[in-house]
Design a protein around this motif. Structure first.
Motif, PDB file in Angstrom:
ATOM      1  N   GLN A 170       0.557  -1.308   0.017  1.00  0.00           N
ATOM      2  CA  GLN A 170      -0.513  -0.350  -0.097  1.00  0.00           C
ATOM      3  C   GLN A 170       0.564   1.179  -0.008  1.00  0.00           C
ATOM      4  O   GLN A 170       0.676   2.376  -0.383  1.00  0.00           O
ATOM      5  N   CYS A 171       2.207   1.381   0.368  1.00  0.00           N
ATOM      6  CA  CYS A 171       2.778   2.654   1.180  1.00  0.00           C
ATOM      7  C   CYS A 171       3.567   2.842  -0.164  1.00  0.00           C
ATOM      8  O   CYS A 171       4.748   4.177  -0.134  1.00  0.00           O
ATOM      9  N   GLY A 172       3.775   1.881  -0.633  1.00  0.00           N
ATOM     10  CA  GLY A 172       5.372   1.994  -2.301  1.00  0.00           C
ATOM     11  C   GLY A 172       6.257   1.558  -1.390  1.00  0.00           C
ATOM     12  O   GLY A 172       7.100   1.654  -2.478  1.00  0.00           O
ATOM     13  N   GLU A 173       6.205   0.506  -0.858  1.00  0.00           N
ATOM     14  CA  GLU A 173       7.678   0.218  -0.498  1.00  0.00           C
ATOM     15  C   GLU A 173       8.541  -0.982  -0.831  1.00  0.00           C
ATOM     16  O   GLU A 173       7.663  -1.887  -1.328  1.00  0.00           O
ATOM     17  N   THR A 174       9.591  -1.234  -1.135  1.00  0.00           N
ATOM     18  CA  THR A 174      10.443  -1.931  -1.865  1.00  0.00           C
ATOM     19  C   THR A 174      10.393  -3.191  -0.889  1.00  0.00           C
ATOM     20  O   THR A 174      10.943  -4.089  -1.842  1.00  0.00           O
ATOM     21  N   SER A 175      10.693  -2.988  -0.123  1.00  0.00           N
ATOM     22  CA  SER A 175      11.845  -3.438   1.178  1.00  0.00           C
ATOM     23  C   SER A 175      10.120  -4.146   2.001  1.00  0.00           C
ATOM     24  O   SER A 175       9.503  -3.817   2.265  1.00  0.00           O
ATOM     25  N   ILE A 176      10.626  -5.650   2.702  1.00  0.00           N
ATOM     26  CA  ILE A 176       9.496  -5.948   3.991  1.00  0.00           C
ATOM     27  C   ILE A 176      10.065  -5.746   4.560  1.00  0.00           C
ATOM     28  O   ILE A 176      11.005  -6.323   5.770  1.00  0.00           O
ATOM     29  N   ALA A 177       9.385  -5.671   5.824  1.00  0.00           N
ATOM     30  CA  ALA A 177       9.835  -5.095   7.177  1.00  0.00           C
ATOM     31  C   ALA A 177       9.542  -7.137   7.829  1.00  0.00           C
ATOM     32  O   ALA A 177       8.511  -8.133   8.034  1.00  0.00           O
ATOM     33  N   GLN A 178      10.547  -7.767   8.548  1.00  0.00           N
ATOM     34  CA  GLN A 178      10.526  -8.839   9.043  1.00  0.00           C
ATOM     35  C   GLN A 178       9.756  -9.187   9.788  1.00  0.00           C
ATOM     36  O   GLN A 178      10.257  -8.155  11.182  1.00  0.00           O
ATOM     37  N   VAL A 179       9.041  -9.596  10.284  1.00  0.00           N
ATOM     38  CA  VAL A 179       7.817  -9.725  11.907  1.00  0.00           C
ATOM     39  C   VAL A 179       9.111 -11.184  12.469  1.00  0.00           C
ATOM     40  O   VAL A 179       8.266 -12.184  12.284  1.00  0.00           O
ATOM     41  N   ASP A 180       9.280 -11.046  13.793  1.00  0.00           N
ATOM     42  CA  ASP A 180      10.263 -12.439  14.029  1.00  0.00           C
ATOM     43  C   ASP A 180       9.047 -13.011  15.290  1.00  0.00           C
ATOM     44  O   ASP A 180       8.303 -12.996  16.146  1.00  0.00           O
ATOM     45  N   PRO A 181       9.494 -14.240  15.526  1.00  0.00           N
ATOM     46  CA  PRO A 181       8.538 -14.632  16.560  1.00  0.00           C
ATOM     47  C   PRO A 181       8.632 -14.224  17.503  1.00  0.00           C
ATOM     48  O   PRO A 181       9.972 -13.504  18.147  1.00  0.00           O
ATOM     49  N   PRO A 182       7.351 -14.461  18.358  1.00  0.00           N
ATOM     50  CA  PRO A 182       7.606 -14.101  20.064  1.00  0.00           C
ATOM     51  C   PRO A 182       8.980 -14.528  20.991  1.00  0.00           C
ATOM     52  O   PRO A 182       9.262 -15.875  21.484  1.00  0.00           O
ATOM     53  N   MET A 183       9.718 -13.220  22.036  1.00  0.00           N
ATOM     54  CA  MET A 183      10.176 -13.556  22.664  1.00  0.00           C
ATOM     55  C   MET A 183       9.695 -13.265  24.117  1.00  0.00           C
ATOM     56  O   MET A 183       9.268 -12.337  24.399  1.00  0.00           O
ATOM     57  N   LYS A 184      10.687 -13.697  25.177  1.00  0.00           N
ATOM     58  CA  LYS A 184      10.336 -13.277  26.138  1.00  0.00           C
ATOM     59  C   LYS A 184      11.547 -11.963  26.635  1.00  0.00           C
ATOM     60  O   LYS A 184      12.506 -12.109  26.132  1.00  0.00           O
ATOM     61  N   LEU A 185      11.314 -11.203  27.064  1.00  0.00           N
ATOM     62  CA  LEU A 185      12.014 -10.121  27.763  1.00  0.00           C
ATOM     63  C   LEU A 185      13.417 -10.310  27.676  1.00  0.00           C
ATOM     64  O   LEU A 185      13.781  -9.765  27.349  1.00  0.00           O
ATOM     65  N   ARG A 186      13.095 -11.176  29.137  1.00  0.00           N
ATOM     66  CA  ARG A 186      14.522 -11.858  29.686  1.00  0.00           C
ATOM     67  C   ARG A 186      15.568 -11.833  28.903  1.00  0.00           C
ATOM     68  O   ARG A 186      16.902 -12.536  28.868  1.00  0.00           O
ATOM     69  N   ASP A 187      14.641 -12.898  27.925  1.00  0.00           N
ATOM     70  CA  ASP A 187      15.724 -13.871  26.507  1.00  0.00           C
ATOM     71  C   ASP A 187      15.817 -12.576  24.792  1.00  0.00           C
ATOM     72  O   ASP A 187      16.962 -12.926  24.847  1.00  0.00           O
ATOM     73  N   VAL A 188      15.357 -10.971  25.070  1.00  0.00           N
ATOM     74  CA  VAL A 188      15.652 -10.907  23.664  1.00  0.00           C
ATOM     75  C   VAL A 188      16.925  -9.603  24.731  1.00  0.00           C
ATOM     76  O   VAL A 188      17.788  -9.577  23.380  1.00  0.00           O
ATOM     77  N   PHE A 189      17.427  -9.600  25.414  1.00  0.00           N
ATOM     78  CA  PHE A 189      18.508  -8.925  25.786  1.00  0.00           C
ATOM     79  C   PHE A 189      20.450  -9.819  25.561  1.00  0.00           C
ATOM     80  O   PHE A 189      21.220  -9.642  25.786  1.00  0.00           O
ATOM     81  N   GLU A 190      19.715 -11.216  25.356  1.00  0.00           N
ATOM     82  CA  GLU A 190      21.469 -12.080  25.437  1.00  0.00           C
ATOM     83  C   GLU A 190      21.479 -12.261  23.597  1.00  0.00           C
ATOM     84  O   GLU A 190      21.238 -12.223  23.093  1.00  0.00           O
ATOM     85  N   GLY A 191      23.215 -11.750  23.980  1.00  0.00           N
ATOM     86  CA  GLY A 191      23.802 -11.033  22.679  1.00  0.00           C
ATOM     87  C   GLY A 191      23.743 -10.487  22.033  1.00  0.00           C
ATOM     88  O   GLY A 191      23.703 -10.002  20.698  1.00  0.00           O
ATOM     89  N   TRP A 192      22.691  -9.244  22.892  1.00  0.00           N
ATOM     90  CA  TRP A 192      22.562  -8.431  22.596  1.00  0.00           C
ATOM     91  C   TRP A 192      23.730  -8.174  21.446  1.00  0.00           C
ATOM     92  O   TRP A 192      25.092  -7.210  22.265  1.00  0.00           O
ATOM     93  N   ASN A 193      23.776  -6.839  20.590  1.00  0.00           N
ATOM     94  CA  ASN A 193      23.905  -6.604  19.486  1.00  0.00           C
ATOM     95  C   ASN A 193      24.901  -4.816  20.382  1.00  0.00           C
ATOM     96  O   ASN A 193      23.640  -4.009  20.666  1.00  0.00           O
ATOM     97  N   VAL A 194      25.506  -4.742  21.168  1.00  0.00           N
ATOM     98  CA  VAL A 194      25.817  -3.620  22.234  1.00  0.00           C
ATOM     99  C   VAL A 194      25.905  -1.731  20.763  1.00  0.00           C
ATOM    100  O   VAL A 194      25.914  -0.799  21.765  1.00  0.00           O
ATOM    101  N   ASP A 195      26.277  -2.222  19.971  1.00  0.00           N
ATOM    102  CA  ASP A 195      26.039  -1.206  18.831  1.00  0.00           C
ATOM    103  C   ASP A 195      25.212  -0.716  19.006  1.00  0.00           C
ATOM    104  O   ASP A 195      24.479   0.188  17.849  1.00  0.00           O
ATOM    105  N   ARG A 196      23.961  -1.584  19.307  1.00  0.00           N
ATOM    106  CA  ARG A 196      22.475  -1.211  18.250  1.00  0.00           C
ATOM    107  C   ARG A 196      21.988  -0.499  19.219  1.00  0.00           C
ATOM    108  O   ARG A 196      21.618  -0.947  20.884  1.00  0.00           O
ATOM    109  N   ARG A 197      21.484   0.729  19.687  1.00  0.00           N
ATOM    110  CA  ARG A 197      21.164   1.528  20.524  1.00  0.00           C
ATOM    111  C   ARG A 197      19.784   1.240  21.033  1.00  0.00           C
ATOM    112  O   ARG A 197      18.576   0.880  20.309  1.00  0.00           O
TER     113      ARG A 197
END
Length: 254
Positions: free
Chosen positions: A147-174
């Motif tokens: 609808q919006c004219g975009e050529t890329s597709i946002a990826q929807v990930d499977p859900p995660m528990k909050l406590r698992d989200v930050f395991e292995g998080w790249n600290v360069d991503r704010r």
């Protein structure tokens, strides 16, 4: 008048009807649509042989294609010419706690429209919705791109528990943490002088984060807590507001 002129210009290069396909796209190629897409073109949009459609696959940009055969179940198109290069969205993720079904759908749809490259549902202590169909949410992201004219597709990930989200998080991503406690600077102040690059936005559940969760998030070195103004916002409103502010200061709206 301005809108009419602009639409007239766009209609010469990009098709009014746009469809996401899985096939590779190249000059003189043939694309076979799914039965659902064939039904949409034939029965809903009343398209017939010779009509032109825009196709994109998230890899090869957008292409103009012409219908060479169509019925209610099948449709073949001849790929003619590329009308837009492959776009690269900002490296922005949205992390959000799922809420009621239609409002979760809204969040995914608007995040895709506003330019998030990745959308990740998270389960927190106060999350009140744990039944998610990721395939349906991904379909909403695809429809938003169509609808919006975009050529890329946002990826929807499977859900995660909050406590698992930050395991292995790249600290360069704010991480822009939308803090409902209001003990943080306004988002526009925090983002005005922030570095460009990889970011994520974190939106909490309707009941808010627990104290322990909030303290854990604030303690992370890559987190930037922010507030979204003087009002208490619903989770879906907060998501749209946060993405809009980030785009205005650090995204591809500049």
């Amino acid at each position: 008048m301005f809108v009419s002129i602009m639409w007239g210009f766009m209609s010469e290069t990009r098709s009014k009807i746009r469809l996401f396909v899985r096939s590779n796209l190249a000059t003189d190629g043939i694309c076979e649509l799914t039965p659902d897409h064939a039904h949409y073109l034939y029965n809903v949009m009343r398209q017939r042989e010779g009509a032109q459609v825009g196709l994109f696959n998230g890899r090869d940009g957008e292409w103009r294609a012409e219908i060479i055969s169509i019925n209610k179940n099948r449709c073949s198109l001849a790929v003619i010419v590329q009308t837009a290069p492959q776009g690269i969205p900002p490296d922005l993720w949205l992390l959000f706690a799922p809420i009621k079904k239609t409002r979760t759908d809204f969040i995914v749809e608007k995040a895709a429209e506003l330019g998030c490259s990745r959308i990740r549902p998270i389960f927190t202590r106060n999350t009140n919705s744990e039944r998610l169909r990721i395939d349906r949410l991904q379909a909403h992201a695809i429809e938003a791109a169509e609808q919006c004219g975009e050529t890329s597709i946002a990826q929807v990930d499977p859900p995660m528990k909050l406590r698992d989200v930050f395991e292995g998080w790249n600290v360069d991503r704010r991480l822009m943490f939308c803090d409902e406690s209001r003990d943080a600077p306004p988002a526009q102040v925090a983002l005005r002088n922030a570095d460009h690059g990889s970011w994520a936005i974190l939106i909490g559940p309707e009941g808010g984060f627990s104290q322990a969760e909030a303290e854990q998030i604030r303690s992370l070195p890559f987190v930037q807590p922010v507030t979204l103004g003087p009002r208490v916002l619903r989770a879906d409103t907060a998501a749209v507001s946060a993405i809009t502010l980030w785009q205005a200061f650090l995204g591809d709206w500049l």
